[in-house]
Design a protein around this motif. Structure first.
Motif, PDB file in Angstrom:
ATOM      1  N   GLU A   6       3.987   4.493   2.294  1.00 52.14           N
ATOM      2  CA  GLU A   6       3.138   3.482   1.655  1.00 52.14           C
ATOM      3  C   GLU A   6       3.956   2.233   1.328  1.00 52.14           C
ATOM      4  N   PHE A   7       5.201   2.426   0.922  1.00 50.69           N
ATOM      5  CA  PHE A   7       6.116   1.318   0.653  1.00 50.69           C
ATOM      6  C   PHE A   7       6.255   0.440   1.892  1.00 50.69           C
ATOM      7  N   GLU A   8       6.446   1.074   3.049  1.00 51.25           N
ATOM      8  CA  GLU A   8       6.621   0.328   4.297  1.00 51.25           C
ATOM      9  C   GLU A   8       5.375  -0.483   4.630  1.00 51.25           C
ATOM     10  N   GLN A   9       4.196   0.115   4.460  1.00 54.74           N
ATOM     11  CA  GLN A   9       2.971  -0.627   4.782  1.00 54.74           C
ATOM     12  C   GLN A   9       2.750  -1.774   3.807  1.00 54.74           C
ATOM     13  N   PHE A  10       2.976  -1.518   2.518  1.00 58.12           N
ATOM     14  CA  PHE A  10       2.757  -2.562   1.516  1.00 58.12           C
ATOM     15  C   PHE A  10       3.600  -3.792   1.833  1.00 58.12           C
ATOM     16  N   TRP A  11       4.864  -3.579   2.176  1.00 64.34           N
ATOM     17  CA  TRP A  11       5.748  -4.716   2.409  1.00 64.34           C
ATOM     18  C   TRP A  11       5.623  -5.294   3.813  1.00 64.34           C
ATOM     19  N   GLU A  12       5.138  -4.514   4.773  1.00 61.90           N
ATOM     20  CA  GLU A  12       4.940  -5.030   6.116  1.00 61.90           C
ATOM     21  C   GLU A  12       3.619  -5.781   6.246  1.00 61.90           C
ATOM     22  N   TYR A  15      -0.554  -5.203   1.957  1.00 58.68           N
ATOM     23  CA  TYR A  15      -1.586  -4.481   1.225  1.00 58.68           C
ATOM     24  C   TYR A  15      -1.522  -3.002   1.577  1.00 58.68           C
ATOM     25  N   LEU A  16      -2.188  -2.198   0.753  1.00 60.28           N
ATOM     26  CA  LEU A  16      -2.250  -0.755   0.965  1.00 60.28           C
ATOM     27  C   LEU A  16      -3.587  -0.249   0.438  1.00 60.28           C
ATOM     28  N   ILE A  17      -4.299   0.534   1.232  1.00 55.31           N
ATOM     29  CA  ILE A  17      -5.538   1.178   0.794  1.00 55.31           C
ATOM     30  C   ILE A  17      -5.224   2.621   0.397  1.00 55.31           C
ATOM     31  N   VAL A  18      -5.680   3.014  -0.785  1.00 46.79           N
ATOM     32  CA  VAL A  18      -5.534   4.394  -1.254  1.00 46.79           C
ATOM     33  C   VAL A  18      -6.941   4.958  -1.441  1.00 46.79           C
ATOM     34  N   PRO A  19      -7.386   5.843  -0.570  1.00 45.30           N
ATOM     35  CA  PRO A  19      -8.751   6.381  -0.690  1.00 45.30           C
ATOM     36  C   PRO A  19      -8.869   7.415  -1.802  1.00 45.30           C
ATOM     37  N   ASN A  20     -10.054   7.461  -2.400  1.00 45.15           N
ATOM     38  CA  ASN A  20     -10.415   8.527  -3.355  1.00 45.15           C
ATOM     39  C   ASN A  20      -9.446   8.643  -4.522  1.00 45.15           C
ATOM     40  N   LEU A  21      -8.940   7.513  -5.008  1.00 43.20           N
ATOM     41  CA  LEU A  21      -8.033   7.592  -6.156  1.00 43.20           C
ATOM     42  C   LEU A  21      -8.802   7.922  -7.434  1.00 43.20           C
ATOM     43  N   GLY A  88       5.551   0.793  -9.328  1.00 44.61           N
ATOM     44  CA  GLY A  88       6.923   0.884  -9.807  1.00 44.61           C
ATOM     45  C   GLY A  88       7.887   1.186  -8.671  1.00 44.61           C
ATOM     46  N   PHE A  89       7.461   2.029  -7.741  1.00 39.52           N
ATOM     47  CA  PHE A  89       8.282   2.363  -6.582  1.00 39.52           C
ATOM     48  C   PHE A  89       8.391   1.175  -5.625  1.00 39.52           C
ATOM     49  N   PHE A  90       7.274   0.491  -5.385  1.00 40.30           N
ATOM     50  CA  PHE A  90       7.272  -0.640  -4.460  1.00 40.30           C
ATOM     51  C   PHE A  90       8.201  -1.760  -4.941  1.00 40.30           C
ATOM     52  N   PHE A  91       8.201  -2.036  -6.251  1.00 39.99           N
ATOM     53  CA  PHE A  91       8.979  -3.146  -6.793  1.00 39.99           C
ATOM     54  C   PHE A  91      10.299  -2.695  -7.410  1.00 39.99           C
ATOM     55  N   ASN A  92      10.534  -1.387  -7.450  1.00 38.11           N
ATOM     56  CA  ASN A  92      11.772  -0.835  -8.020  1.00 38.11           C
ATOM     57  C   ASN A  92      12.009  -1.379  -9.422  1.00 38.11           C
ATOM     58  N   HIS A 201      -0.043  -7.569  -2.426  1.00 33.30           N
ATOM     59  CA  HIS A 201       1.008  -8.421  -2.974  1.00 33.30           C
ATOM     60  C   HIS A 201       0.417  -9.731  -3.471  1.00 33.30           C
ATOM     61  N   CYS A 202       1.061 -10.332  -4.464  1.00 36.22           N
ATOM     62  CA  CYS A 202       0.500 -11.536  -5.087  1.00 36.22           C
ATOM     63  C   CYS A 202       0.495 -12.748  -4.161  1.00 36.22           C
ATOM     64  N   ASN A 203       1.261 -12.712  -3.059  1.00 40.25           N
ATOM     65  CA  ASN A 203       1.222 -13.810  -2.102  1.00 40.25           C
ATOM     66  C   ASN A 203       0.363 -13.507  -0.883  1.00 40.25           C
ATOM     67  N   THR A 204      -0.289 -12.360  -0.855  1.00 41.13           N
ATOM     68  CA  THR A 204      -1.186 -12.036   0.251  1.00 41.13           C
ATOM     69  C   THR A 204      -2.440 -12.899   0.172  1.00 41.13           C
ATOM     70  N   LEU A 205      -2.731 -13.599   1.251  1.00 41.99           N
ATOM     71  CA  LEU A 205      -3.945 -14.410   1.289  1.00 41.99           C
ATOM     72  C   LEU A 205      -5.165 -13.499   1.352  1.00 41.99           C
ATOM     73  N   HIS A 206      -6.098 -13.714   0.437  1.00 40.47           N
ATOM     74  CA  HIS A 206      -7.302 -12.886   0.391  1.00 40.47           C
ATOM     75  C   HIS A 206      -8.472 -13.728  -0.084  1.00 40.47           C
ATOM     76  N   GLY A 207      -9.657 -13.267   0.234  1.00 43.82           N
ATOM     77  CA  GLY A 207     -10.879 -13.942  -0.170  1.00 43.82           C
ATOM     78  C   GLY A 207     -12.045 -13.008   0.052  1.00 43.82           C
ATOM     79  N   SER A 208     -13.241 -13.546   0.036  1.00 47.08           N
ATOM     80  CA  SER A 208     -14.434 -12.736   0.315  1.00 47.08           C
ATOM     81  C   SER A 208     -15.582 -13.666   0.685  1.00 47.08           C
TER      82      SER A 208
END
Length: 267
Positions: A6-12, A15-21, A88-92, A201-208
């Protein structure tokens, strides 16, 4: 649990989708609170009036508050241990909820221009883009009802200048730059089931897009900062770093009576 993949996807991808949390009952409880809350109903009525005048009050569709460290029903969601542990893991680093908000996206509500969250948080005293947003799908989110859309990998571009069309309410990335970015990065429509979450991530461009369906697209959104990025000022009443308890318990009907102080401001 290890979060390496998940760390790799978030930084690559940014964003990361976590289903059924969250489970269905938890989302049912949150939905009932939101649709029956007087303040949120008044906000919605005001939005309808502004839209009837031809305005696009995008950011006013977000109901924001800063009381994030208590034991209220919304804090129980945004401080869920599985969210805190991942970030916490993603940002250490230790993380805390910077603010919470509800997206009041009822049928007919306007969407958002592409934007970065850090474009706004930078001006609030946060020196580094070590921040993230977590959107919790209280309702199912589809392309028809204006689900989140993301430009994958855009967080790697750093902070981009924004243009303000109607104060902050209708603002976003400058259009000439965005037009080029859209030719280089894939656009992802983040369709979610009720109880799924997406972290970005806070710099990820997003909208709707606008909600053209007959169904609401309500979301609970937690925004997170890191301890090392403790802001140098508390602009907009947002809190400085302070330890917050990870929540392990699920939301129950009893929590319906426990609401945050929506008027809380930090100095």
């Amino acid at each position: 649990m290890g979060y390496e993949k998940e760390f790799e996807q978030f930084w690559e991808k940014g964003y990361l989708i976590v289903p059924n949390l969250f489970d269905q009952e938890e989302m049912h409880i949150l939905k009932n609170i939101i649709v029956n809350h007087d303040g949120m109903k008044q906000r919605t009525e005001g939005l309808v009036q502004k839209m009837s005048q031809g305005k696009r009050p995008s950011f006013e569709t977000i109901f924001v508050w800063n009381d994030t460290a208590g034991n209220d029903v919304f804090a129980k969601a945004t401080r869920r241990a599985s969210i805190f542990d991942r970030l916490g893991f993603f940002f250490n680093d230790s993380i805390y909820v910077y603010h919470n908000k509800i997206a009041l996206k009822y049928p007919g509500m306007v969407g958002f221009r592409y934007h970065q969250d850090y474009a706004y948080w930078y001006g609030m005293g946060n020196l580094y883009p070590d921040m993230a947003t977590v959107l919790i799908a209280v309702d199912p989110m589809t392309r028809e009802n204006g689900c989140l859309k993301i430009l994958e990998g855009s967080h790697k571009m750093g902070r981009i200048d924004h243009v303000f069309h109607d104060g902050v309410s209708d603002s976003g990335v400058c259009q000439d730059r965005l037009a080029v970015i859209e030719t280089r990065l894939p656009e992802v429509f983040v369709e979610l089931k009720r109880g799924d979450v997406v972290m970005f991530h806070c710099n990820t461009l997003h909208g709707s897009n606008d909600n053209h369906s007959a169904h609401s697209r309500i979301a609970l959104i937690g925004c997170y900062n890191t301890k090392a990025n403790n802001p140098y000022k508390s602009a907009g009443g947002h809190p400085f770093y302070h330890p917050q308890e990870r929540v392990l318990e699920k939301i129950t009907e009893q929590d319906s009576r426990s609401l945050p102080d929506f008027d809380l401001q930090f100095s």
